[in-house]
Structures are given as structure tokens and as C-alpha cells.
Design a protein around this motif. Structure first.
Motif, PDB file in Angstrom:
ATOM      1  N   GLU A  79       0.819  -1.212   0.000  1.00  0.00           N
ATOM      2  CA  GLU A  79       0.000   0.000   0.000  1.00  0.00           C
ATOM      3  C   GLU A  79       0.858   1.269   0.000  1.00  0.00           C
ATOM      4  O   GLU A  79       0.604   2.205  -0.761  1.00  0.00           O
ATOM      5  CB  GLU A  79      -0.928   0.012   1.217  1.00  0.00           C
ATOM      6  CG  GLU A  79      -1.825   1.227   1.268  1.00  0.00           C
ATOM      7  CD  GLU A  79      -2.720   1.240   2.493  1.00  0.00           C
ATOM      8  OE1 GLU A  79      -3.120   2.348   2.895  1.00  0.00           O
ATOM      9  OE2 GLU A  79      -3.016   0.169   3.051  1.00  0.00           O
ATOM     10  N   VAL A  80       1.883   1.314   0.845  1.00  0.00           N
ATOM     11  CA  VAL A  80       2.737   2.502   0.929  1.00  0.00           C
ATOM     12  C   VAL A  80       3.511   2.699  -0.376  1.00  0.00           C
ATOM     13  O   VAL A  80       3.526   3.799  -0.940  1.00  0.00           O
ATOM     14  CB  VAL A  80       3.701   2.414   2.130  1.00  0.00           C
ATOM     15  CG1 VAL A  80       4.720   3.534   2.093  1.00  0.00           C
ATOM     16  CG2 VAL A  80       2.923   2.455   3.441  1.00  0.00           C
ATOM     17  N   LEU A  81       4.153   1.646  -0.868  1.00  0.00           N
ATOM     18  CA  LEU A  81       4.928   1.781  -2.091  1.00  0.00           C
ATOM     19  C   LEU A  81       4.021   2.094  -3.287  1.00  0.00           C
ATOM     20  O   LEU A  81       4.347   2.946  -4.115  1.00  0.00           O
ATOM     21  CB  LEU A  81       5.752   0.516  -2.337  1.00  0.00           C
ATOM     22  CG  LEU A  81       6.838   0.608  -3.402  1.00  0.00           C
ATOM     23  CD1 LEU A  81       7.750   1.817  -3.198  1.00  0.00           C
ATOM     24  CD2 LEU A  81       7.662  -0.674  -3.421  1.00  0.00           C
ATOM     25  N   SER A  82       2.869   1.479  -3.347  1.00  0.00           N
ATOM     26  CA  SER A  82       1.913   1.766  -4.424  1.00  0.00           C
ATOM     27  C   SER A  82       1.381   3.192  -4.319  1.00  0.00           C
ATOM     28  O   SER A  82       1.165   3.854  -5.336  1.00  0.00           O
ATOM     29  CB  SER A  82       0.751   0.761  -4.399  1.00  0.00           C
ATOM     30  OG  SER A  82       1.209  -0.539  -4.698  1.00  0.00           O
ATOM     31  N   TYR A  89       0.545   9.380  -2.621  1.00  0.00           N
ATOM     32  CA  TYR A  89       1.345   9.691  -1.442  1.00  0.00           C
ATOM     33  C   TYR A  89       2.501  10.594  -1.853  1.00  0.00           C
ATOM     34  O   TYR A  89       2.887  10.632  -3.022  1.00  0.00           O
ATOM     35  CB  TYR A  89       1.908   8.426  -0.810  1.00  0.00           C
ATOM     36  CG  TYR A  89       0.907   7.510  -0.153  1.00  0.00           C
ATOM     37  CD1 TYR A  89      -0.469   7.679  -0.281  1.00  0.00           C
ATOM     38  CD2 TYR A  89       1.347   6.438   0.592  1.00  0.00           C
ATOM     39  CE1 TYR A  89      -1.358   6.807   0.319  1.00  0.00           C
ATOM     40  CE2 TYR A  89       0.461   5.559   1.203  1.00  0.00           C
ATOM     41  CZ  TYR A  89      -0.888   5.753   1.051  1.00  0.00           C
ATOM     42  OH  TYR A  89      -1.770   4.885   1.650  1.00  0.00           O
ATOM     43  N   ARG A  90       3.076  11.293  -0.888  1.00  0.00           N
ATOM     44  CA  ARG A  90       4.209  12.158  -1.183  1.00  0.00           C
ATOM     45  C   ARG A  90       5.304  11.981  -0.143  1.00  0.00           C
ATOM     46  O   ARG A  90       5.076  11.461   0.950  1.00  0.00           O
ATOM     47  CB  ARG A  90       3.782  13.621  -1.226  1.00  0.00           C
ATOM     48  CG  ARG A  90       3.441  14.198   0.139  1.00  0.00           C
ATOM     49  CD  ARG A  90       3.086  15.658   0.044  1.00  0.00           C
ATOM     50  NE  ARG A  90       2.861  16.207   1.375  1.00  0.00           N
ATOM     51  CZ  ARG A  90       2.523  17.461   1.607  1.00  0.00           C
ATOM     52  NH1 ARG A  90       2.341  18.292   0.593  1.00  0.00           N
ATOM     53  NH2 ARG A  90       2.348  17.888   2.836  1.00  0.00           N
ATOM     54  N   GLY A 105      12.738  12.743   6.997  1.00  0.00           N
ATOM     55  CA  GLY A 105      11.817  12.511   5.895  1.00  0.00           C
ATOM     56  C   GLY A 105      10.524  11.929   6.396  1.00  0.00           C
ATOM     57  O   GLY A 105      10.489  11.282   7.447  1.00  0.00           O
ATOM     58  N   LYS A 106       9.479  12.197   5.672  1.00  0.00           N
ATOM     59  CA  LYS A 106       8.163  11.640   6.010  1.00  0.00           C
ATOM     60  C   LYS A 106       7.490  11.177   4.729  1.00  0.00           C
ATOM     61  O   LYS A 106       7.634  11.815   3.687  1.00  0.00           O
ATOM     62  CB  LYS A 106       7.281  12.681   6.685  1.00  0.00           C
ATOM     63  CG  LYS A 106       7.796  13.115   8.052  1.00  0.00           C
ATOM     64  CD  LYS A 106       6.906  14.176   8.670  1.00  0.00           C
ATOM     65  CE  LYS A 106       7.495  14.657   9.971  1.00  0.00           C
ATOM     66  NZ  LYS A 106       7.199  13.837  11.096  1.00  0.00           N
ATOM     67  N   ILE A 107       6.780  10.078   4.821  1.00  0.00           N
ATOM     68  CA  ILE A 107       5.874   9.662   3.760  1.00  0.00           C
ATOM     69  C   ILE A 107       4.488  10.026   4.259  1.00  0.00           C
ATOM     70  O   ILE A 107       4.126   9.707   5.396  1.00  0.00           O
ATOM     71  CB  ILE A 107       5.991   8.156   3.473  1.00  0.00           C
ATOM     72  CG1 ILE A 107       7.404   7.815   3.003  1.00  0.00           C
ATOM     73  CG2 ILE A 107       4.952   7.736   2.431  1.00  0.00           C
ATOM     74  CD1 ILE A 107       7.682   6.334   2.869  1.00  0.00           C
ATOM     75  N   GLN A 108       3.737  10.711   3.411  1.00  0.00           N
ATOM     76  CA  GLN A 108       2.425  11.201   3.817  1.00  0.00           C
ATOM     77  C   GLN A 108       1.353  10.755   2.827  1.00  0.00           C
ATOM     78  O   GLN A 108       1.608  10.654   1.623  1.00  0.00           O
ATOM     79  CB  GLN A 108       2.418  12.727   3.900  1.00  0.00           C
ATOM     80  CG  GLN A 108       3.362  13.277   4.938  1.00  0.00           C
ATOM     81  CD  GLN A 108       3.349  14.793   4.981  1.00  0.00           C
ATOM     82  OE1 GLN A 108       3.168  15.463   3.970  1.00  0.00           O
ATOM     83  NE2 GLN A 108       3.534  15.344   6.175  1.00  0.00           N
ATOM     84  N   CYS A 109       0.162  10.530   3.371  1.00  0.00           N
ATOM     85  CA  CYS A 109      -0.998  10.233   2.538  1.00  0.00           C
ATOM     86  C   CYS A 109      -2.025  11.349   2.730  1.00  0.00           C
ATOM     87  O   CYS A 109      -2.052  12.002   3.778  1.00  0.00           O
ATOM     88  CB  CYS A 109      -1.595   8.867   2.875  1.00  0.00           C
ATOM     89  SG  CYS A 109      -2.339   8.743   4.500  1.00  0.00           S
ATOM     90  N   ASP A 117       1.063  11.830   8.299  1.00  0.00           N
ATOM     91  CA  ASP A 117       2.327  11.086   8.296  1.00  0.00           C
ATOM     92  C   ASP A 117       2.042   9.601   8.472  1.00  0.00           C
ATOM     93  O   ASP A 117       1.324   9.213   9.403  1.00  0.00           O
ATOM     94  CB  ASP A 117       3.232  11.539   9.444  1.00  0.00           C
ATOM     95  CG  ASP A 117       3.641  12.994   9.333  1.00  0.00           C
ATOM     96  OD1 ASP A 117       3.483  13.587   8.248  1.00  0.00           O
ATOM     97  OD2 ASP A 117       4.133  13.537  10.346  1.00  0.00           O
ATOM     98  N   ILE A 118       2.627   8.781   7.587  1.00  0.00           N
ATOM     99  CA  ILE A 118       2.473   7.335   7.756  1.00  0.00           C
ATOM    100  C   ILE A 118       3.824   6.642   7.981  1.00  0.00           C
ATOM    101  O   ILE A 118       3.867   5.487   8.350  1.00  0.00           O
ATOM    102  CB  ILE A 118       1.721   6.682   6.581  1.00  0.00           C
ATOM    103  CG1 ILE A 118       2.410   6.964   5.256  1.00  0.00           C
ATOM    104  CG2 ILE A 118       0.285   7.132   6.546  1.00  0.00           C
ATOM    105  CD1 ILE A 118       1.834   6.181   4.102  1.00  0.00           C
ATOM    106  N   HIS A 119       4.903   7.378   7.740  1.00  0.00           N
ATOM    107  CA  HIS A 119       6.234   6.850   8.015  1.00  0.00           C
ATOM    108  C   HIS A 119       7.188   8.029   8.218  1.00  0.00           C
ATOM    109  O   HIS A 119       7.083   9.030   7.515  1.00  0.00           O
ATOM    110  CB  HIS A 119       6.743   5.978   6.867  1.00  0.00           C
ATOM    111  CG  HIS A 119       8.136   5.466   7.091  1.00  0.00           C
ATOM    112  ND1 HIS A 119       8.408   4.440   7.968  1.00  0.00           N
ATOM    113  CD2 HIS A 119       9.323   5.853   6.595  1.00  0.00           C
ATOM    114  CE1 HIS A 119       9.715   4.223   7.981  1.00  0.00           C
ATOM    115  NE2 HIS A 119      10.285   5.063   7.150  1.00  0.00           N
ATOM    116  N   SER A 120       8.093   7.889   9.170  1.00  0.00           N
ATOM    117  CA  SER A 120       9.092   8.937   9.429  1.00  0.00           C
ATOM    118  C   SER A 120      10.487   8.344   9.392  1.00  0.00           C
ATOM    119  O   SER A 120      10.683   7.169   9.716  1.00  0.00           O
ATOM    120  CB  SER A 120       8.865   9.564  10.802  1.00  0.00           C
ATOM    121  OG  SER A 120       7.648  10.239  10.836  1.00  0.00           O
TER     122      SER A 120
END
Length: 143
Positions: A79-82, A89-90, A105-109, A117-120
Motif C-alpha cells: 500500500e505505501v509503495l503503491s 502519497y508524497r 523525511g516523512k511519507i504522507q498520505c 504522516d504514515i512513516h518517518s
């Protein structure tokens, strides 16, 4: 089926869903290493791997994301990579202008109110503590 076999199927499935080329790399130090090179539809190279028997990893723009154990997180990983590959996502990246390496860095949806934020990611090596100077924040989509 082993985690390595399942991970290769997963990585190829994700790449195929976005019509992206994925290249398997030989690396004796980890179970599986693959690259999605820069290509039409992908602005940044992505390295994906399985290591330590059941840890899924990807690295994009020097931001590292790891998830484990494999059997419990493979759907979240997909889901995150897709989400990144679809442009939904950004990445938000903070760098020190002197070394231009990310220290955060953060991955955001997207949400109704903005971004979640979904990953830091944090790195001590390029933090402003070690490299004095201005900090730059950039928001980017890799697809």
C-alpha cells in the motif's frame, strides 16, 4: 514458499501494476535486492529488498522505510509503495543545504484536512547539529 520467493513476487507485482521495469541485483549480504530505475512514470530510483529473513525495505531519495515481520506487513508495504508510485502519497524531505542529504523525511498520505504522516525517517549524520547552515524542506511526488 519462502519469504524471499514471496517478496520477489510482491516486488514484481507492484512494478507490473505501474508498468515499471524492475531489475534483480545479486547481493550475497541480503536475501533479495531489486531496483526500480528512473524511467517514464518514475522520477526517482527505488531500491527494494528483503533482508534479515523477514524485513521488507525500500529506499527512495535517501529515505529508508522498513517493515517487518514479512507475513504481517506485506499488504501495508504494498500500500505505501503503491501510494508513492501512483502519486497519491508524497515525500517530505528536510536537508541541510551544505551536504544536501536528508536528515528527516516523512511519507504522507492525503486526508480530508491535508496530509497525514504514515512513516518517518531520521538520520543523525546530516542533521543541522553536525552541519551548520540553512535547512531546506521539499515536498515531492516520485511518480
Amino acid at each position: 514458499m519462502t519469504c524471499t520467493e514471496e517478496a520477489e513476487i510482491l516486488f514484481r507485482k507492484i512494478a507490473n501494476n505501474f508498468k515499471l521495469e524492475v531489475l534483480k541485483q545479486e547481493d550475497d549480504s541480503i536475501e533479495l535486492s531489486m531496483i526500480l530505475p528512473i524511467q517514464p512514470g518514475l522520477k526517482s530510483e527505488i531500491w527494494v529488498c528483503l533482508q534479515n529473513i523477514d524485513e521488507l525495505w525500500f529506499v527512495v531519495e535517501n529515505i529508508t522505510c522498513s517493515m517487518f515481520p514479512f507475513k504481517e506487513v506485506k499488504d501495508d508495504f504494498e500500500e505505501v509503495l503503491s501510494g508513492l508510485l501512483s502519486g497519491k502519497y508524497r515525500l517530505v524531505i528536510w536537508t541541510n543545504e551544505k551536504c544536501d542529504l536528508p536528515f528527516r523525511g516523512k511519507i504522507q498520505c492525503p486526508t480530508d484536512d491535508g496530509w497525514k504522516d504514515i512513516h518517518s525517517y531520521e538520520s543523525l549524520l546530516s542533521r543541522p547539529l553536525f552541519f551548520k547552515g540553512p535547512v531546506r524542506k521539499k515536498e515531492l511526488h516520485i511518480a
